[in-house]
Design a protein around this motif. Structure first.
Motif, PDB file in Angstrom:
ATOM      1  N   HIS A  66       0.810  -1.220   0.000  1.00 17.14           N
ATOM      2  CA  HIS A  66       0.000   0.000   0.000  1.00 17.14           C
ATOM      3  C   HIS A  66       0.845   1.272   0.000  1.00 17.14           C
ATOM      4  O   HIS A  66       0.294   2.375   0.005  1.00 17.14           O
ATOM      5  CB  HIS A  66      -0.924   0.016   1.225  1.00 17.14           C
ATOM      6  CG  HIS A  66      -2.027  -0.996   1.185  1.00 17.14           C
ATOM      7  ND1 HIS A  66      -1.797  -2.347   1.254  1.00 17.14           N
ATOM      8  CD2 HIS A  66      -3.385  -0.856   1.089  1.00 17.14           C
ATOM      9  CE1 HIS A  66      -2.952  -2.999   1.214  1.00 17.14           C
ATOM     10  NE2 HIS A  66      -3.930  -2.120   1.114  1.00 17.14           N
ATOM     11  N   TRP A  69       0.204   4.504  -2.133  1.00 16.30           N
ATOM     12  CA  TRP A  69      -0.832   5.467  -1.753  1.00 16.30           C
ATOM     13  C   TRP A  69      -0.219   6.844  -1.450  1.00 16.30           C
ATOM     14  O   TRP A  69      -0.786   7.882  -1.789  1.00 16.30           O
ATOM     15  CB  TRP A  69      -1.537   4.973  -0.488  1.00 16.30           C
ATOM     16  CG  TRP A  69      -2.865   4.339  -0.696  1.00 16.30           C
ATOM     17  CD1 TRP A  69      -3.633   4.352  -1.826  1.00 16.30           C
ATOM     18  CD2 TRP A  69      -3.611   3.597   0.286  1.00 16.30           C
ATOM     19  NE1 TRP A  69      -4.800   3.667  -1.617  1.00 16.30           N
ATOM     20  CE2 TRP A  69      -4.809   3.195  -0.335  1.00 16.30           C
ATOM     21  CE3 TRP A  69      -3.369   3.244   1.609  1.00 16.30           C
ATOM     22  CZ2 TRP A  69      -5.777   2.449   0.342  1.00 16.30           C
ATOM     23  CZ3 TRP A  69      -4.330   2.508   2.270  1.00 16.30           C
ATOM     24  CH2 TRP A  69      -5.513   2.117   1.646  1.00 16.30           C
ATOM     25  N   ILE A  79      -5.304  -1.659  -4.254  1.00 16.35           N
ATOM     26  CA  ILE A  79      -5.245  -0.216  -4.496  1.00 16.35           C
ATOM     27  C   ILE A  79      -4.946   0.085  -5.964  1.00 16.35           C
ATOM     28  O   ILE A  79      -4.608   1.218  -6.301  1.00 16.35           O
ATOM     29  CB  ILE A  79      -4.229   0.482  -3.564  1.00 16.35           C
ATOM     30  CG1 ILE A  79      -2.793   0.076  -3.887  1.00 16.35           C
ATOM     31  CG2 ILE A  79      -4.561   0.195  -2.113  1.00 16.35           C
ATOM     32  CD1 ILE A  79      -1.762   0.949  -3.180  1.00 16.35           C
ATOM     33  N   ASP A 129      -6.945   3.062  -7.329  1.00 23.37           N
ATOM     34  CA  ASP A 129      -6.491   4.357  -6.812  1.00 23.37           C
ATOM     35  C   ASP A 129      -5.310   4.883  -7.622  1.00 23.37           C
ATOM     36  O   ASP A 129      -5.231   6.079  -7.923  1.00 23.37           O
ATOM     37  CB  ASP A 129      -6.062   4.226  -5.345  1.00 23.37           C
ATOM     38  CG  ASP A 129      -7.199   3.813  -4.431  1.00 23.37           C
ATOM     39  OD1 ASP A 129      -8.341   3.745  -4.911  1.00 23.37           O
ATOM     40  OD2 ASP A 129      -6.947   3.555  -3.251  1.00 23.37           O
TER      41      ASP A 129
END
Length: 263
Positions: free
Chosen positions: A115, A118, A137, A140
């Motif tokens: 992650h 991010w 993710i 995203d």
């Protein structure tokens, strides 16, 4: 070159907060030290930050510098571990976002997995870049302008990424290669290609591990409740009034020492 000498004389910043995935910080950190690098754990607060194994609390790691104290110019590269909580806290910190942007602006290598990207997305650094991450993710990162690949290791300019702990062997090799580079490698926009498709199901081993993880103890639940009560007290009306008065006296939040003063 032997691993114990590859990074001799290099200094690496490991940016992490509470909730970092333990294996994603500890294994790269020890590998970097074995390769001769000096590694500073940089975080949002002083003291010792708590790691996790998925969502189960793990051991703590000592913080060497807060993000306000650390100067990106003192480092040759940046390590960003993942975990569910750690990058979510970091991406909400203006100081942490500026810290990461400074590495990107100078072309210094950034290695991250799971992650961790991010934080790069929130720092506005992924438009035109190609990388991988934890599959959850993927969207995203694509919405932030990146091309996402379902591979164990992706190198794009100064950016080295892996999907998660399952890719640790490939990530460590790629990280060492990136941090051993003798000159900064500029960020670049790779030729556009289609991202790999969204996953059709969550990662099986992670779901299984969560299913069989231990139940929370009564002490842990009491600790969470106590922490929440303390936070409410700190953020109450009286505390906000005191902070407002203090900000009025100091001109607002202190600026990281490595950022230039506003004109």
């Amino acid at each position: 070159m032997p691993i114990r000498r590859r990074l001799e004389g290099r200094t690496i910043a490991a940016l992490a907060a509470d909730g970092f995935e333990k294996v994603e910080l500890v294994v790269p950190l020890r590998t970097l030290q074995a390769a001769g690098a000096e590694v500073h754990v940089v975080s949002l607060r002083r003291g010792r930050i708590r790691g996790v194994n998925l969502h189960v609390p793990a051991s703590r790691v000592r913080v060497d510098r807060t993000v306000e104290q650390a100067d990106p110019g003192d480092y040759d590269g940046l390590l960003l571990p993942g975990g569910f909580i750690n990058p979510d806290l970091l991406r909400q910190s203006a100081a942490a976002r500026e810290f990461v942007r400074a590495f990107a602006a100078s072309g210094k290598p950034i290695a991250t997995l799971c992650h961790g990207p991010w934080v790069l997305a929130s720092a506005g650094l992924l438009d035109g870049r190609t990388l991988t991450s934890w599959p959850g993710i993927r969207d995203d990162l694509v919405y932030a302008g990146a091309t996402w690949l379902d591979q164990d290791l992706v190198r794009d300019g100064n950016l080295t990424t892996s999907r998660g702990p399952q890719d640790m062997a490939a990530f460590v090799r790629g990280m060492l290669d990136a941090f051993a580079a003798t000159a900064p490698e500029p960020a670049r926009a790779a030729p556009r290609r289609a991202s790999d498709p969204q996953p059709e199901a969550p990662v099986g081993w992670a779901v299984g591990a969560l299913r069989w993880s231990p139940k929370p103890s009564a002490a842990a639940l009491m600790g969470v409740g106590l922490a929440a009560a303390v936070q409410r007290t700190l953020n109450g009306p009286d505390a906000r009034t005191r902070r407002s008065r203090a900000a009025g006296r100091t001109g607002g939040r202190p600026r990281p020492r490595w950022l230039p003063a506003a004109p």
